[in-house]
Every structure is written in structure tokens, then in C-alpha cells.
Design a protein around this motif. Structure first.
Motif, PDB file in Angstrom:
ATOM      1  N   TYR C 188      12.185  26.441 -18.721  1.00 61.88           N
ATOM      2  CA  TYR C 188      12.401  25.204 -19.484  1.00 61.88           C
ATOM      3  C   TYR C 188      12.145  25.444 -20.961  1.00 61.88           C
ATOM      4  O   TYR C 188      11.245  26.208 -21.323  1.00 61.88           O
ATOM      5  CB  TYR C 188      11.415  24.168 -18.935  1.00 61.88           C
ATOM      6  N   MET C 189      12.966  24.802 -21.814  1.00 65.37           N
ATOM      7  CA  MET C 189      12.685  24.791 -23.245  1.00 65.37           C
ATOM      8  C   MET C 189      12.308  23.360 -23.602  1.00 65.37           C
ATOM      9  O   MET C 189      13.210  22.504 -23.759  1.00 65.37           O
ATOM     10  CB  MET C 189      13.904  25.261 -24.030  1.00 65.37           C
ATOM     11  N   ASP C 193      14.619  19.835 -23.839  1.00 69.14           N
ATOM     12  CA  ASP C 193      14.738  19.305 -22.470  1.00 69.14           C
ATOM     13  C   ASP C 193      15.796  20.083 -21.693  1.00 69.14           C
ATOM     14  O   ASP C 193      16.650  19.520 -21.016  1.00 69.14           O
ATOM     15  CB  ASP C 193      15.104  17.803 -22.513  1.00 69.14           C
ATOM     16  N   ALA C 194      15.733  21.413 -21.827  1.00 75.57           N
ATOM     17  CA  ALA C 194      16.792  22.259 -21.269  1.00 75.57           C
ATOM     18  C   ALA C 194      16.234  23.202 -20.221  1.00 75.57           C
ATOM     19  O   ALA C 194      15.293  23.944 -20.485  1.00 75.57           O
ATOM     20  CB  ALA C 194      17.463  23.062 -22.386  1.00 75.57           C
ATOM     21  N   VAL C 195      16.852  23.163 -19.040  1.00 76.26           N
ATOM     22  CA  VAL C 195      16.478  24.052 -17.942  1.00 76.26           C
ATOM     23  C   VAL C 195      17.304  25.336 -18.055  1.00 76.26           C
ATOM     24  O   VAL C 195      18.533  25.276 -18.071  1.00 76.26           O
ATOM     25  CB  VAL C 195      16.751  23.366 -16.592  1.00 76.26           C
ATOM     26  N   SER C 196      16.651  26.469 -18.142  1.00 77.80           N
ATOM     27  CA  SER C 196      17.406  27.713 -18.316  1.00 77.80           C
ATOM     28  C   SER C 196      17.294  28.641 -17.115  1.00 77.80           C
ATOM     29  O   SER C 196      17.996  29.640 -17.032  1.00 77.80           O
ATOM     30  CB  SER C 196      16.967  28.432 -19.597  1.00 77.80           C
TER      31      SER C 196
END
Lengths: 248, 265, 248, 265, 248, 265
Positions: C188-189, C193-196
Motif C-alpha cells: 500500500y502507498m 490510497d493505492a494498493v500495489s
């Protein structure tokens, strides 16, 4: 190994019902994979084999490029599920050898000198093996090359003959290959009367060998006719498609 | 010569259309390409299937062997899944040992089958701790036009459902093969649905050109009871948590749709 | 495998004494290897993992260089002594897959386009494995990248959630990972709010999955705070060193 | 970015200083860098240790397995030593199968342990000819700043001394693991001392910059009774026989010094 | 291993009839392979070893070329049939190590700086192994280098000494190597009093080690004389051939 | 430095002479180079031989091991043939795993031995289904000056004829080695003859320069009774069916000639 099977009965009929000079049913299709530059498919008995061609194209790694002609590379490979006991996908010594002899069988037919510094990649995948895969592999690869538009002197066609229960027979199936006395795969360019692949294992007298060669070449000529039909069917299909499109 | 590199212009076209809810090949965002499934095509394999998903073509073959169980699961058969990116399938595939993409493909398909307990491995024990059946699934990619995971998962499941095991007897811990066959015991039917995120929009079943422009890939595998049994996000882009949940709900529906191709009520 | 262990007791307490939404103790250190351009160390439960970064630097072999950005390479590897039964040092298929998903988890955070034609090499060595190594690996690798001065949009942090004995729990330990019902690793970043990274194995309903995601993201946010502290501590240490030197 | 290539000027500096009996880092020719040894750091390994020798950092882990003895030594356990030049340790290390330097490192460390009979392999026999303990020593180089051999030999010995084996019973040739542990039976304490020959002068414990300018490397391993149990000369330079004997006498002393770090009287 | 054999009897005689300071019979031949640029053959006891040199020549792959000298590469390899139990042809870790120490033993004797950007390839094939193959390998490789016309400061010669049944003995044979107490292989350049290979395994006091070194160097000097004879014989043979040709 | 690339002029010379029925080295088209065979040269091998064919030099070593039979031939010993293109033999040989040429060489030699049943494998069964002798033939090319197949086939057969197996007794399915040796049971004597087709003309035993200009290669192996037991065509050229039959008749004669070098009446 104890020979359990009677390969040819008293009426000269083989385990799969064929006569000694009879080929297995052969089904050929040209141009069946959309990514490859050329492709073809063969069923011969229970053999099911795909061939695809990429090229002529860039050579990787570059230092393998030849200044005066295309580099022909060939991989003969069996799917893990193509044989009785699962085969590891890593290439066996047998596959290494067959890749070499198949490449050498096809090479004399191709005008490699027209594409210097390029490579032509040929992939043969045996999806199901039933005896005679190298011959069927040559036959189908030849069509894939033609489908890719690679200029050729002649189609190369291949067929084996051999000895089973004392009879010289054509186009050995799996059990004849394994339990028979000899197997002679031959690749041939009919227009040049030129043999481009020849191997043998088993035991034959010279006379039997002559007979076997002769039967194998007969087989080649029959399959050659089928090859040409298959190509024609492909071009017919294209023609109709094009014309159909024009009519619309 | 075929080129599979998508030009920049085409890339923009694809992305712009998707922003508009359309796709270059005319499909809706949540439509699959036409699917054809054939089974039993390799008579020498205990199970086999070919799946065509648009122009993507994948075979799966199942071979049954006999071997030792894992020491921590002495009374269970062994499942092993392998994927080959056969070089005739794409100019970008190379002969040789499996690369990271084919390893990932095999592991994602394996995970769905394993976690959903699709195969009843307990029934594949012959002599506990010593001899069990080994189920080899070999996935063979024959033409790569995108979304190999869904096609492979379908092919693997179809091949398993098509698999027959020879009958046998055990005498003094040795296996004697008997005439006849029984079906491989199948308990569950995992189906994978793969999304591509292109500029923040999700589409299912991306074809090759879409894969080339996608930011992220998301595969969700559901079992017959509508539960998730495997997820794999791929590629270097990101997804919002909201997108993930949205995808799960769509995937549940889609897997039910796809499952009907294999499992008749 | 017979489930031998009760993973969550009637009071909602897990085998290692944690509550279901409680992380294991996390210890982070930045800049601990002198040769690497950046390095970091994490202990999370009994996980002990080192990460090191070399680069941006020359690409070998050269033809892999990318014209518009740096090539990010990542190797996730387990020491032979890191697990119960000695692991062969040759990379397993699991390690190949994890190297790929970890690389893809970190890549969106890095301004690769600032370093065209170079490579950034990331090495993650699991010295001891205790469940959740890929998440801890992402967390520590992120710090090593920062320590190497690689410009990043955000730190990437990772944490798993899953299901054990019917409970949705955060940050699974080894036994929960092996005997639990499901495991959902998430990278997560937080600033975006980004799932990587997102994977799952096991069985979850969509509702359980939503809960797991939510717990995992909570875990991520807590570890993110620790990551920032660790970086601050490192720079504080440098600052003091420098100032100390100036005072002398 | 770190560079480990030593400039020519620095090389001359190092050599000139050594000719003068001095070293760039202030040490005497026969001084080791500071040594830190920690043991038991990997709880999952049967034995483990980390050694820091200046900035050089090496771990050793010991795992115990069960396997077959060698046919010519049916009643002895098996020792196997492996070294990994983990790529995070140096920009010059690459991932992949061990190169000649890590093979040499592992074999030199192994030789000292094997020839001094540091491990009582006879006590590691479970069922003669069939089942014995296998001792896996894995050396893991984490930061390379020179003299990997001495650091690795120390780490390996420290890890062995720290190793515990589970208790067991043998029933019908099968091993049953019982609660509790015993110590790995250690009989000897081999210590390696490595010299660099730089322009004809010997120094001990070369750091990386010195290794880059050294002509020859010489490792001598001594056992607890002051006897040599392994020697390895490395690099393309030569040594005079006189130097070799001189080195042996120094090494004997130095190994006694180093051994005290591990073995308390 | 139970020590079954008495290695040195009460009269100081070894299993093969030698005295403790006596070498095994050594037979050397130079220039015996027609393709190699230089070659030589040694028999020492039952050791039978071939060495061949190719170069100086182009370096493959090119990026390994050194700007200021030739690259020396060395492969020590044992034939599968050279030892009691068939050896796999893939290089063992032992062969990797010996290839390295043999290369390092020979390198100081060669004027590599005269051939920048080239490579010199040295191949040592052990056809039969009988203890002391690395020393015999150095001795024969040295002759192959000379035969290839590679300029050298001195011939490198090698001989082991060791301990058997409490005696310090020279040139250990197979059984002394395996059942003896210690083995000290030494490579030496007599004209420079320079040791270029030194290894030991087993157990020796410093005094015993001194003795062993001294015995090994004696052995080296004796074999050095044989090396020079072998080279002379080769040149004599060439000379006679040439003169014979002139007389015709 | 040796160069093995034949210049164009030399190539034309070779071809022109052959068209004229002559060869550059003075041989007739159907003449072999001088052949020397030595056996028993490697005392540690159970069998060994060296063949010199002109400047071509090949060794073969035979080792005997004990292992499991193939499951489809439980009462037969196992034959395995390997060939190494040792890099000292040619500037074109490289160290490393066998390439396609050495695989082909080994398989052609193997085929002749196997198909003619040169070794009586039934006599190499120790405990049916469990333990049999394994015959390892290792072909070692030491100098490559053309026609490796014929030299290797001769060396392999000579080594097999020279092979001794230790005597043994079987007790409780375990093999106990006894003093003394017996000969490896040899039933047949396959001999290979290789032709080069150069501009449509056949020659036997091509040397390296001829191999570089040949269009096709054809190897025919005959057994002691004058029957063909293996054929291998190589290279990218073609042969007419007539040439093939012609070659078979010549090869039959030639193999009889060569066989006399090994088998005395």
C-alpha cells in the motif's frame, strides 16, 4: 522385452487394420495459429503435431547471424502429456538429436541465401506421440514454412518404413516402432529425388533396406500429394475470403 | 511478419475508448471474448482440454503418476502444476526453462485448484506415507492473445474434470494396475476472472493489445460456493481498495457465468 | 493436514498472545550495510530480513537497458537456514513469483523515469522466516530504496490479514499462515490510497475479504508510521554525526 | 554510489606504508580488525552465528537433517559446507550458482573443520549404513570488506559450537523425534588466519583495499593443539618457502589469540 | 574410516616399494596433440594426464578481455572413467577449486602482459587419477604452455609431500593420499625460489610441515630436470626432422 | 596458431580432386586413414581403448556400476553412452554441457551397439526388477581431425571387448563383490562406416578439411552378420536413393575390413 504382440497377422494385416503398404490416415491443416508467421497441424494416426515458423527476422544473439544466408533454427519438442509416462519439459537427448536431423532435413529446401543476417525459427510441438513423430514433424514443418511465405525449392515430406514380424511395412505406428525389428525414417524432396533425412535403427539386410527405402519413398509421394492439397485448400480459403469481402 | 508491439496511437485509442466505456474490438467492458472448450483431445493423457478465448489458445494435459506423499501430508495425493510458454505461441516466448511469467501463471492456476480443494487429494492415497497418486497438470500455451490466466484456469479445470485414473489393487504395498478406469474425484470448480485496469477503468478478459497498455492486472478466483479462493494482482500499476472490492463483486458474478460452460446444473 | 493448533482462543487471543487486530512487534533499522548504496533491516515477529539496494548504475547485460527509465530488478531470496528444513540456495518457483510481485509492488513508488538507461538492483534476503516475509520484505525494501536516495512518490508498506479459526486477523504469523483459512498480503502507498500488491490464498467470502483488506490497510498505516520514524532516526543519527564532527 | 575499485594512487599508498611497517587504517601488520561474534541469532536454525570483522560481516547457519552416510564411511554423519556470496554484500557479487571464489571459500572452511575433526561425526550415526545426521553449514556473506575466509571460519565454528540437535529414538530403523536437545559433539576448534603478501611483506587480516593490491594470499588453519589442519594459498603471486614457514609461526600464535574469542579456558 | 593398510613398513618402504623420499616414475611427452597450439602428457605413477593450450587468441565473450594483459583460463577436468566410481562429466566443486589454484600456480610464470586483449586457454584432462593429480597437472600444463611457445619466466613444477604412518613422505600415491595423515601439494618456480601453489589438508605440526615443504621442493627440483629434458627431447626431435628434411 | 577453417581455394581443390577420383592427402576415395587401436590403457576403468584414425584421436572408457533396471525391461542390464567433445581436442570445442553434435555422436554409437545387441544385457541382471549392472560408455574425443563417429564406434567396441566385470554373489538381494573378474558378455561386433558426399561423390572416412566442404554425411553401421543395424544421415545436403543403396553395399564391405582389426577369425 518379451514380444507380446503379433504385429502382422497371417493375412498381412497390421494391428491397426492396415495393409503392409498402407499409410495411416493423415489430416493436414495450414495456417491455424494467429501469432506465428506460418503454422500447420498434422494428425497421422494418433500423432498430433503443431508446427510454427517465425521469421525471417532479427537474430538473437546477434553474433550468430550469418553473412551470406539466414540462420535456420529448429526445436522439436514433446509436450509432457504427449506420451504414456509424463515427460519432463526439459529437452531430452533424443529431442536434441531430432531437432538437429529435422533441421538438416528441411534446410536444403529453403532459399536461405535470400535472407542473409536473419533467422528463421521453426518450432515443432508434439501434442500426442504415436510413432513416427519425426517424419510427421518434417511433413508439417514444411507446410508451416510454406505458410510463412518462405521461398522453397520443394516441399519436404517424410515417411518411415520398417520391419515388423518379418514384413517390410510402411509408416510404423507406436507399437510397430517399439516392438518391430527395424525403423527407417526418410525425408524426401520429390521434385529432386533427394533424400534429406535418413536414419535407421533395428536390423535389416541390405535387400530389406532397399525394400524399406522404396516403400518409404512411396509413402512420401502419397503424403506429398496431401501436403499440396492442404496448401491449396488454404489458398482457396483465403481466395474465397478475399472475394467474399470484395463482393460485400 | 507479425508484430505484437502496439503502436502508441493504438494505445491511446484503446485507452480513450475504454474511458468512454467501449473497447476496440466492440466488446463491453465486462464481456468475455467467445470461449470454446474441447476436452479429451489427447487420448494418451489421463485428462486433457483445449480452451480458445478469442485468439488465445491454451491446452492442459493431466498425467497421473505414482510417487511418495509429502512428509507433512502422508495420506494425500500430490498436485503439481506446470506452465510452458511454448515458443510457437508468441514471438516473445523463448525456449528454455520457465521464466517468471510462466511460473506466476502456473502458481496462480495451482492456487485456485489447491485452495478450493478442487481435487479430493485424500482419495488419491494408495499406501499412506509411501505411495500416492501424483496429478501433473501441464498447461501449454499455444497462441498468446492475452488473458492467459483465465484461459489456463479453465483448461486446467476442464482437463481435471475429464481425467480418468486406471483401477488398481494394492498387494504387499505394490500397485497392480487393473482393467478399467474411475473418474478423478473432483470436489470444487474454481474459476478465475482477470481484470485489466486501464487508466483507472476496469475491463475483464483483456486481449493482448489491452494487456500492453494496462496499468495493473487483477485475477480473482472463485469457488463453486461463491467464495474467493485465490487473488493475484500483477503489473506495476496500483488499484484503489474500492476498485478491489468492486472487482470482487463483478468477479463473483462472472465466475458463475463462466462456470456454466463446464458444470451443468 | 490435521489441524492441531487452536489459533484463536475463546477470549480472542492468538497463539502468540496478540489480539486479532494487533501487529507483531516491528523493529526497523536503516543503513546497516556499508557496501550497499542503501540498506535496511526488519524484524517482525521472528522474521529477520535484510534489504539492500545498488544503483542507479550501469545495466548488465547492456541490451536490457530501457531508453526512458531505469530498469528495476528485484531478488527475494531465503537463506538456507531461514526455515525449518534446510532450503536449497537455488531459487524456488515460490521465490521467483515473490521476486516478481515485490518488484511490481515497489515500482509504482519510484521515479524510474529520472534514471533512463540505468538499473536499480534490489536484494531482499530472508534470514529467518516466520510468516509474512513478502510483506515484511516490501516494507524493508522500501526503506532501503529511500536510504539509497532513490526518489520516491511515497513509501510502500505491506501487511497481511487473513482468517484463523473463523476470525479475521491481522499480520499472520507462521502457524496462522500454514494452518489458518486464508492469507491476504497487501502492499500500500498510504498517500495515494493505492494498493500495489494484492494476493490471496485460502477461502474467504467477499464480506470476509472486505474485512481483511480493511484490517490489512490498518496494519499498513501503523507500520508506515514506524517506517517514517526509522528514516527520521537514521537522518537524526547522520545529523548528529555531522554536527558532532563540526563541533570537534 | 559506492565504488570498491581502489585507485592507483591509493594502491601505491597502501604498498608504501606496508613497506614501512604501517597500514592505511592504522593497524600494525599483524593486527586484526575489531571482531564481534554473536551466536544463536537465528532461532529456527539448529546453530547460528554472525561475525563482524571490521566492516566485513558474515553469518553462518547450521541445519541438521537426516540422510544416508557415504558408502565408505557407513557409521559417520555427513558434513556439507556451502558459501553464498549474497549479492547485497558487494556490487561485485552476482546472484546465481556459486562461482569459483565462493566454492574455494566453502572448501577451505570445510577443510579446517573436517581435517581437525572438529565435529565428532561418529556420534552422528543413527542406523549404521542407513541413517545418519547431516550437518549443513551455510555461510552467508552479508558485507564484503576483505578477509572473508577468516570471518567465515570463525562464524562456522561459532555456529557449530552453538548447535543443538533434537533428541530422538530409533524404532525399527525409523527415527522418532523426542522432546529436548543435546549439543552437537565438538572435539576441536580450528581457527583460520589469512595473510596478504603485498610487495613481499606479509600482513594479517587484509581488508578489501589491501586485497585489491595483494600479490598472494595465504590461509593457515590451526587446531586447538597448535597443529596445522588446512592451508590455502590464493591469487597469482608467489611466496618464498621462508615466508611460508614464517607465516606458519605467526599464524600459530594468532590462532591461539583468536580462539580465545570462542573457547574460554 | 578404519585404516586398513600399513602405508610404510618397518624398513621404511611404502606400499608401492618406494622409499619415503622417492618419487614415482615420471614419464613426460611434449607436443602430442595436433590441433592444440601446445600440448603435453604426463604419467606419474598411474596418473595419466593430458594438457593442451590454445592461444593467445581472441577472447570470448569479448567483454572479458583485459586491456593490459592476456586472460589466462584454466580447466582441470577428470574423465568419467579416470576414477574408481564413474564420475559425472559435469564439473564438481573440487574441480572448480583445482582449476583456480592451478591457474594461479601457473600465472606468475607467464609473460601475460605481452598479449593484451587476448586469452590463453589451458585444458588439463585427467585420464586416470592416482593421487597428486593437481601437482602432475601443473607440471604437465607448464610443458604444454612452453610447447605453445608462450614466453615464460620459468617452468612451474609441482610435487606433494605429506605424512603417512607417521613418516614424512614425498609424492603421495592414491592410498597414501586417502589414508595418510596429511597432504601438502606445492608448485614451485626453481629459478625464483617461489612457491606458487600451496595447500594442505590433514594434520601436521609446524616442524613436520617444514620437513614436508623441504621434501616437496626436493621433489619439484627432480621433476624440473625431467621437464627440461622432455622439452629438449622435443626440440631435438624437431631439429632432426628439419635437418633430415634439409639433407634430402 | 592452428586454424581449422579451410580456405576457399583449398575447398575448391578438395572438391575438384574428388571429382577426379583423388584426394588431397593421396588416399583413394574408399580408403581409410591409418588406424591404431590400443586397449586396456586405463587400468582403473573396467574397459578402455584409444583409437587413432589419422590424426583423429578418441578414447573410450567403460565403467560398470550397479543400479535399477528400466521398468519395462526388469531383467536386463542398462547401457548408457555419453560423448564429450573435450576442449583440448579442437579450438571449436567448448567446455560445458554436451552440444547437439556430441549428443548425436553418442546416440549414433549407442544405436549401433544397442540394435546389434553387442552386449548381452540379459546376462547383466543381478536381481530381476531391482538390481542390474549399468554399463557406462564414455567417449572422449582428444583430437578432432574428422570422422569422429567411426573412430568413436571403434573405440567403444574395443573398450567393451576389453571390459572385465568383478565377480559377485547375491545375498538377501545385496551384492557382495568377490575376488576375480569375468569378461563382459559380447554377442555382436557393430562397425560404423561414414561417407562424405562432396559435390555428389562419396568418399569414406572424411578428414576435417573434407568435412568442412562436404554436402552430406552418411554413417552406416553393420553387424557381424553383414546386416545394417544403424544409419544416420547428417548435414544439410541431400543424397539420392541410388547413392544410399550404393553406400550400403560399400559400407558392408568396409565394415568387414575394419572388423578384422578387432575380431580375429
Amino acid at each position: 522385452m518379451p514380444k507380446k504382440t503379433k504385429l502382422v497377422n497371417s493375412k498381412g494385416i497390421r494391428t491397426d487394420g492396415r495393409k503392409i503398404d498402407e499409410l495411416r490416415p493423415v489430416k493436414l491443416e495450414v495456417g491455424i495459429l494467429s501469432n506465428a508467421d506460418g503454422s500447420a497441424y498434422i494428425e497421422q494416426g494418433k500423432n498430433k503435431i503443431l508446427a510454427a515458423v517465425y521469421g525471417p527476422g532479427e537474430v538473437h544473439p546477434r553474433h550468430l547471424a550469418l553473412p551470406d544466408r539466414a540462420l535456420l533454427r529448429c526445436r522439436y519438442h514433446m509436450a509432457p502429456f504427449s506420451v504414456q509416462e509424463r515427460k519432463s519439459p526439459a529437452p531430452s537427448r533424443r529431442e536434441v538429436e531430432l531437432s538437429k536431423v529435422i533441421r538438416e532435413a528441411l534446410q536444403p529446401a529453403i532459399f536461405l541465401e535470400r535472407f542473409p543476417r536473419t533467422s528463421i525459427e521453426l518450432f515443432i510441438e508434439v501434442l500426442q506421440a504415436d510413432g513416427g513423430t519425426r517424419c510427421a514433424g518434417v511433413t508439417v514443418a514444411s507446410l508451416a514454412l510454406a505458410d510463412a511465405g518462405i521461398p522453397m525449392r520443394d516441399l519436404v515430406v517424410a515417411c518411415a518404413a520398417g520391419k515388423a514380424d518379418g514384413h517390410i511395412v510402411v509408416d510404423l505406428n507406436d507399437i510397430e516402432d517399439k516392438e518391430g525389428e527395424a525403423d527407417v525414417p526418410v525425408a524426401y524432396m520429390p521434385n529432386f529425388d533427394a533424400v534429406s533425412l535418413l536414419q535407421m535403427d533395428g536390423i535389416l539386410t541390405i535387400e530389406e533396406f532397399e525394400q524399406a527405402i522404396s516403400l518409404a519413398l512411396d509413402g512420401c509421394r502419397k503424403i506429398y500429394a496431401l501436403q499440396k492439397e492442404a496448401l491449396k485448400a488454404k489458398y482457396q480459403a483465403i481466395k474465397e475470403e478475399v472475394e467474399g469481402a470484395e463482393e460485400e | 511478419m507479425t508484430s505484437i508491439t502496439v503502436s502508441r496511437i493504438r494505445q491511446q485509442q484503446i485507452a480513450l475508448l475504454i474511458a468512454d466505456g467501449k473497447r476496440l474490438d466492440g466488446r463491453g467492458l465486462m464481456d468475455y471474448r467467445p470461449i470454446q472448450i474441447e476436452t479429451g483431445i489427447i487420448e494418451k493423457a489421463e485428462g486433457s482440454a483445449r480452451v480458445r478465448l478469442g485468439k488465445t489458445e491454451v491446452m492442459a494435459g493431466v498425467k497421473i503418476g505414482i510417487g511418495e506423499p509429502f512428509s507433512d501430508r502422508p495420506d494425500e495425493g500430490v498436485l503439481t502444476t506446470n506452465a510452458e510458454f511454448v515458443p510457437l505461441a508468441s514471438p516473445e516466448f523463448e525456449a528454455g526453462p520457465p521464466g517468471e511469467e510462466s511460473v506466476e501463471l502456473a502458481r496462480v492456476v495451482d492456487r485456485g485448484i489447491r485452495e478450493s480443494e478442487a481435487i479430493d487429494l485424500k482419495k488419491l492415497c494408495i499406501v499412506p506415507g509411501k505411495k500416492v497418486f501424483i496429478v501433473f497438470i501441464d498447461i501449454y500455451v499455444l497462441n498468446h492473445d492475452g488473458n492467459l490466466i483465465d484461459a489456463s484456469a479453465l483448461a486446467a479445470l476442464a482437463a481435471l474434470m475429464n481425467t480418468k485414473i486406471f483401477k488398481y489393487e494394492v498387494k504387499d504395498d505394490e500397485v497392480e494396475i487393473k482393467p478399467g478406469f474411475t473418474k478423478l474425484p473432483i470436489k470444487n470448480y474454481p474459476i478465475a476472472v482477470t481484470f485489466a485496469d486501464i487508466n483507472g477503468k476496469l475491463v475483464v478478459d483483456p486481449w493482448l493489445d489491452e494487456e500492453e497498455v494496462m496499468d495493473a492486472r487483477l485475477t480473482m478466483t472463485f469457488d463453486k460456493d461463491g467464495r474467493i479462493c485465490a487473488i493475484q494482482k500483477g503489473e506495476a500499476g496500483t488499484l484503489s481498495p474500492k476498485q478491489v472490492i468492486e472487482a470482487a463483486n463483478i468477479a463473483k458474478e462472472k465466475t458463475e457465468e463462466l462456470r456454466k460452460l463446464l458444470v451443468k446444473d
